[in-house]
Design an enzyme around this catalytic site. Structure first.
Site, PDB file in Angstrom:
ATOM      1  N   HIS A 107       0.735  -1.376  -0.158  1.00 24.84           N
ATOM      2  CA  HIS A 107       0.404  -0.553  -0.180  1.00 24.84           C
ATOM      3  C   HIS A 107       0.816   1.251   0.080  1.00 24.84           C
ATOM      4  O   HIS A 107       1.569   1.463  -0.029  1.00 24.84           O
ATOM      5  CB  HIS A 107      -0.972  -0.041   1.092  1.00 24.84           C
ATOM      6  CG  HIS A 107      -0.482   0.423   2.716  1.00 24.84           C
ATOM      7  ND1 HIS A 107      -1.266   0.504   3.873  1.00 24.84           N
ATOM      8  CD2 HIS A 107       0.767   0.321   3.145  1.00 24.84           C
ATOM      9  CE1 HIS A 107      -0.657   0.842   4.537  1.00 24.84           C
ATOM     10  NE2 HIS A 107       0.966   0.982   3.808  1.00 24.84           N
ATOM     11  N   HIS A 116      -1.755 -10.574  -1.300  1.00 20.45           N
ATOM     12  CA  HIS A 116      -0.306  -9.902  -2.977  1.00 20.45           C
ATOM     13  C   HIS A 116      -1.203  -9.530  -3.234  1.00 20.45           C
ATOM     14  O   HIS A 116      -0.776  -9.651  -4.854  1.00 20.45           O
ATOM     15  CB  HIS A 116      -0.081 -12.080  -3.125  1.00 20.45           C
ATOM     16  CG  HIS A 116       0.652 -12.475  -2.767  1.00 20.45           C
ATOM     17  ND1 HIS A 116      -0.011 -13.718  -0.718  1.00 20.45           N
ATOM     18  CD2 HIS A 116       2.419 -12.764  -3.016  1.00 20.45           C
ATOM     19  CE1 HIS A 116       1.307 -14.014  -0.634  1.00 20.45           C
ATOM     20  NE2 HIS A 116       2.182 -13.770  -1.398  1.00 20.45           N
ATOM     21  N   GLU A 141      -1.282  -4.083  11.643  1.00 21.65           N
ATOM     22  CA  GLU A 141      -0.660  -4.195  10.256  1.00 21.65           C
ATOM     23  C   GLU A 141       0.968  -4.536  10.665  1.00 21.65           C
ATOM     24  O   GLU A 141       2.090  -4.758   9.906  1.00 21.65           O
ATOM     25  CB  GLU A 141      -1.064  -3.063  10.271  1.00 21.65           C
ATOM     26  CG  GLU A 141       0.415  -2.047   8.640  1.00 21.65           C
ATOM     27  CD  GLU A 141      -0.353  -0.983   8.624  1.00 21.65           C
ATOM     28  OE1 GLU A 141      -0.928   0.170   7.502  1.00 21.65           O
ATOM     29  OE2 GLU A 141       0.641   0.142   9.007  1.00 21.65           O
TER      30      GLU A 141
HETATM   31 NI    NI Z   1       2.704   0.974   5.586  1.00 27.61          NI
END
Ligand code: NI
Length: 136
Positions: free
Chosen positions: A15, A81, A125
């Site tokens: 991202h 992915h 994350e």
């Molecule tokens: Ni990041």
């Protein structure tokens, strides 16, 4: 008597965090390395929690095999992915922060899980940074 069942899942995705209204310097100031215009990846860990009464017929709150398949079809198939900004339509206009990814996942799963059950999504994350969304 309410019991919570959990299913863990994992996906890798790339991202870039940025606000298109800001210049590169402001984006770097707010998002740091996560604003790299060339993208970067995370190893996301997902925990889906479903809370409800135990079904006396099965002894289950929810069949975890069913939950596993729902996570695969609703989340992993579309996110694993992938470049979230470029390949997942909702993130073309929504900054793919952990917060927003968790809300998107919750909304996808909520449509498929029995309305009598409560749903909570926790998304890591990094091993130390994680968010939770319960629909409020
Ligand atoms: Ni990041």
């Amino acid at each position: 008597m309410k019991v919570t069942v959990h299913r863990k899942a994992h996906f890798n995705a790339a991202h870039r965090l940025f606000n298109p209204k800001w210049d590169d310097a402001k984006n770097y100031e707010i998002f740091g390395k996560c604003s790299n215009p060339f993208y970067h990846g995370h190893n996301y860990e997902l925990i889906v929690a479903v809370t409800g009464d135990i079904d006396p017929e099965t002894g289950f709150v929810m069949d975890l095999k069913v939950l596993r398949k729902l996570i695969e079809s609703e989340v992993l198939k579309n996110f694993d992915h992938k470049n979230l900004n470029e390949e997942v339509a909702v993130f073309a206009t929504l900054n793919p922060t952990a917060e927003n990814i968790a809300v998107v996942i919750w909304n996808k799963l909520r449509k498929t899980i029995n309305k009598g059950l409560e749903l909570s999504v926790t998304l890591y994350e990094t091993p130390r940074n994680y968010v939770t969304y319960t629909g409020d």
